[in-house]
Design an enzyme around this catalytic site. Sequence first.
Site, mmCIF file in Angstrom:
data_model
loop_
_atom_site.group_PDB
_atom_site.id
_atom_site.type_symbol
_atom_site.label_atom_id
_atom_site.label_comp_id
_atom_site.label_asym_id
_atom_site.label_seq_id
_atom_site.Cartn_x
_atom_site.Cartn_y
_atom_site.Cartn_z
ATOM 1 N N HIS A 39 -36.058 -27.061 -28.172
ATOM 2 C CA HIS A 39 -35.196 -25.909 -28.463
ATOM 3 C C HIS A 39 -36.037 -24.643 -28.459
ATOM 4 C CE1 HIS A 39 -31.762 -28.404 -29.405
ATOM 5 N NE2 HIS A 39 -32.568 -29.184 -30.116
ATOM 6 N N CYS A 80 -33.806 -22.792 -24.712
ATOM 7 C CA CYS A 80 -33.062 -21.544 -24.777
ATOM 8 C C CYS A 80 -34.035 -20.376 -24.956
ATOM 9 C CB CYS A 80 -32.073 -21.566 -25.941
ATOM 10 S SG CYS A 80 -30.734 -22.760 -25.738
#
Length: 115
Positions: A39, A80
């Site tokens: 992430h 991300c």
Amino acid sequence: DVTPENFLKILRGESMSVGSMKTLNTGPKDHIFVNFVDHGGPGVLGFPQDELHLEDLDNTLHEMYNQKRYGQMLWYVEACFSGSMFEDLPSNMNITAHTAANSEESSYACVWDDD
């Protein structure tokens, strides 16, 4: 033992007392490939219990460049906002980064669904 600190130690070639204890032993003729999948957010990459911050990665990459610890470095980063980690790197550092998202967007997974 998968922490930002240990990850950066491996890149810098520092001795390790955890995991396989392997680290990079590289010089100016070596090519380094890093594939990072986790992430992320603006200026951070996720680790299981912590985050790697842009400033820490940037400092390590500059240190590696100044110490001639690589000839070329290639990063693939699936996270991300992963583009935010590399957008201000000078072009003369011989680092190429392919990211799943730019500095302002999420990265979306694609899966096959028979339904």
